[in-house]
Design a protein around this motif. Structure first.
Motif, short mmCIF file in Angstrom:
data_model
loop_
_atom_site.label_atom_id
_atom_site.label_comp_id
_atom_site.label_asym_id
_atom_site.label_seq_id
_atom_site.Cartn_x
_atom_site.Cartn_y
_atom_site.Cartn_z
N MET A 80 0.82 -1.21 0.00
CA MET A 80 0.00 0.00 0.00
C MET A 80 0.86 1.26 0.00
N MET A 81 1.89 1.28 0.83
CA MET A 81 2.74 2.46 0.91
C MET A 81 3.41 2.75 -0.42
N THR A 82 3.90 1.70 -1.06
CA THR A 82 4.56 1.89 -2.35
C THR A 82 3.59 2.43 -3.39
N GLY A 83 2.39 1.85 -3.44
CA GLY A 83 1.41 2.31 -4.41
C GLY A 83 0.98 3.75 -4.18
N MET A 84 0.75 4.13 -2.92
CA MET A 84 0.31 5.49 -2.63
C MET A 84 1.38 6.52 -2.97
N VAL A 85 2.61 6.22 -2.60
CA VAL A 85 3.70 7.16 -2.88
C VAL A 85 3.95 7.26 -4.39
N SER A 97 -8.40 -3.35 -11.60
CA SER A 97 -8.99 -3.20 -10.27
C SER A 97 -8.26 -4.05 -9.22
N PHE A 98 -7.54 -5.06 -9.68
CA PHE A 98 -6.81 -5.94 -8.77
C PHE A 98 -5.37 -5.46 -8.68
N TYR A 99 -5.01 -4.83 -7.57
CA TYR A 99 -3.67 -4.25 -7.42
C TYR A 99 -2.95 -4.96 -6.27
N PHE A 100 -2.00 -5.82 -6.63
CA PHE A 100 -1.23 -6.51 -5.59
C PHE A 100 0.15 -6.90 -6.12
N PRO A 101 0.95 -5.89 -6.52
CA PRO A 101 2.28 -6.21 -7.03
C PRO A 101 3.25 -6.49 -5.89
N PHE A 102 4.28 -7.27 -6.18
CA PHE A 102 5.35 -7.48 -5.21
C PHE A 102 6.67 -7.58 -5.96
N GLY A 103 6.99 -6.46 -6.61
CA GLY A 103 8.21 -6.38 -7.38
C GLY A 103 9.39 -5.91 -6.55
N PRO A 104 10.48 -5.50 -7.18
CA PRO A 104 11.68 -5.06 -6.46
C PRO A 104 11.42 -3.88 -5.52
N MET A 105 10.56 -2.92 -5.94
CA MET A 105 10.31 -1.76 -5.09
C MET A 105 9.53 -2.16 -3.84
N GLU A 106 8.54 -3.02 -4.00
CA GLU A 106 7.77 -3.49 -2.84
C GLU A 106 8.65 -4.31 -1.91
N ARG A 107 9.54 -5.09 -2.47
CA ARG A 107 10.45 -5.89 -1.62
C ARG A 107 11.39 -4.99 -0.85
N ARG A 108 11.88 -3.92 -1.49
CA ARG A 108 12.73 -2.96 -0.75
C ARG A 108 11.94 -2.30 0.37
N MET A 109 10.69 -1.96 0.10
CA MET A 109 9.86 -1.34 1.13
C MET A 109 9.62 -2.32 2.28
N PHE A 110 9.36 -3.56 1.95
CA PHE A 110 9.13 -4.57 2.98
C PHE A 110 10.38 -4.75 3.85
N LEU A 180 10.32 7.47 5.02
CA LEU A 180 10.89 6.21 4.56
C LEU A 180 10.26 5.77 3.23
N ALA A 181 8.94 5.83 3.12
CA ALA A 181 8.29 5.35 1.90
C ALA A 181 8.71 6.14 0.66
N PRO A 182 8.67 7.47 0.66
CA PRO A 182 9.13 8.18 -0.54
C PRO A 182 10.62 8.02 -0.81
N VAL A 183 11.43 7.86 0.22
CA VAL A 183 12.87 7.62 0.01
C VAL A 183 13.08 6.29 -0.70
N VAL A 184 12.36 5.25 -0.29
CA VAL A 184 12.48 3.94 -0.93
C VAL A 184 12.01 4.01 -2.37
N VAL A 185 10.88 4.66 -2.61
CA VAL A 185 10.30 4.71 -3.96
C VAL A 185 11.14 5.59 -4.89
N ALA A 186 11.49 6.78 -4.44
CA ALA A 186 12.13 7.75 -5.32
C ALA A 186 13.64 7.52 -5.47
N GLU A 187 14.28 6.99 -4.42
CA GLU A 187 15.73 6.89 -4.45
C GLU A 187 16.24 5.46 -4.31
N GLY A 188 15.38 4.54 -3.92
CA GLY A 188 15.83 3.18 -3.70
C GLY A 188 16.72 3.03 -2.48
#
Length: 294
Positions: A80-85, A97-110, A180-188
């Motif tokens: 959710m955090m990754t998607g919102m940011v 309508s079905f949004y449930f990705p778990f790619g590299p960005m979501e794994r970094r967030m986790f 933390l969430a925007p740092v992970v999304v925008a900068e990795g």
């Protein structure tokens, strides 16, 4: 270092929640539903299987249930955090309508959320352990109730020291967690970058969170209070033997579906408000263009 414009980012956050609510719901409905389901199952397990006298095997299962529930919360929060940011920064989302990705960005967030949770757990556990030792060295008998003892200068010094340490943990957690969430999304990047980026903005971050969350928190609190009084009666609030946790547990057990629905709605609204605000605050600090400027 740029300062966070408190009023502006709060206004942008609420405007985003209203204008983009369909996207907020699309991103959050499944993860929020899984979180509410995990909370429901954990409560049901505690209600029916956790007693006062527990064996080693039962304790192990209880810890496993607790850790599994925390895993579900962290995993779905990362999605959710990754998607919102991403949406607040106008980065593309997967369609449908079905949004449930778990790619590299979501794994970094986790991973980042897990590290933050572990850091808080060990810091608070360490403070809890040493607090007993320090009070014992200060002459406090930990086996006796506090009202039967006369606090001395040593106990007062220990209390003030522990208070400062707990405040330090709170400050660090808030500085790390907010961006933390925007740092992970925008900068990795992760916790260290988030802590460094929030330098000089602690009081503004605290003000943003308090002012932004207050209306939502009061609304959710009034709904919870209405559900509690409708389920258990108004007298339960004045019974001295009832703790807040006990009241919540009894009402959640009596109205599990309604309580889960309230948790679901609270999660969607909180995530749809807080993390876009964090993304807009990140944009002002890094002079990155926010969604309102694109």
């Amino acid at each position: 270092m740029n300062k966070i414009p408190v009023v502006q980012v709060i206004g942008l956050g609420y405007a985003f929640l209203v204008a983009e609510f369909r996207t907020v719901l699309r991103v959050c409905w499944l993860p929020a539903l899984l979180i509410a389901g995990a909370d429901y199952l954990t409560r049901r397990y505690s209600l029916f299987y956790v007693g006062e006298a527990e064996s080693v095997a039962t304790l192990a299962i209880s810890y496993l249930v607790l850790i599994s529930g925390l895993f579900v919360v962290l995993l779905n929060s990362a999605i959710m955090m990754t998607g919102m940011v991403r949406h607040a920064l106008r980065l593309p989302l997967t369609p449908g309508s079905f949004y449930f990705p778990f790619g590299p960005m979501e794994r970094r967030m986790f991973r980042a959320l897990t590290l933050l949770a572990l850091g808080l757990f060990f810091a608070l556990s360490f403070l809890s352990v040493i607090s007993a030792q320090l009070f014992t060295l200060a002459g406090v008998d930990m086996t006796q109730p506090p009202e039967t003892q006369t606090p001395g200068a040593g106990a007062l010094f220990v209390s003030l020291t522990l208070l400062l340490l707990f405040i330090a943990v709170f400050v660090a957690a808030l500085r790390i967690g907010f961006l933390l969430a925007p740092v992970v999304v925008a900068e990795g990047k992760g916790l260290a970058r988030s802590f460094q980026l929030s330098n000089g903005n602690f009081w503004r971050i605290l003000a943003v969170l308090l002012v932004a969350i207050l209306p939502l928190g009061l609304t959710i609190g009034f709904v919870q209070l209405a559900l509690i009084t409708a389920t258990a009666g108004q007298d339960i609030l004045t019974e001295p033997s009832q703790s807040v946790q006990g009241i919540v547990e009894s009402v959640a057990a009596a109205q599990p579906v309604l309580w889960a629905a309230l948790n679901f709605a609270s999660t969607v609204l909180a995530v749809g408000l807080i993390y876009p605000i964090a993304a807009f605050a990140y944009g002002t600090i890094t002079t990155r263009k926010t969604a309102s400027e694109l």
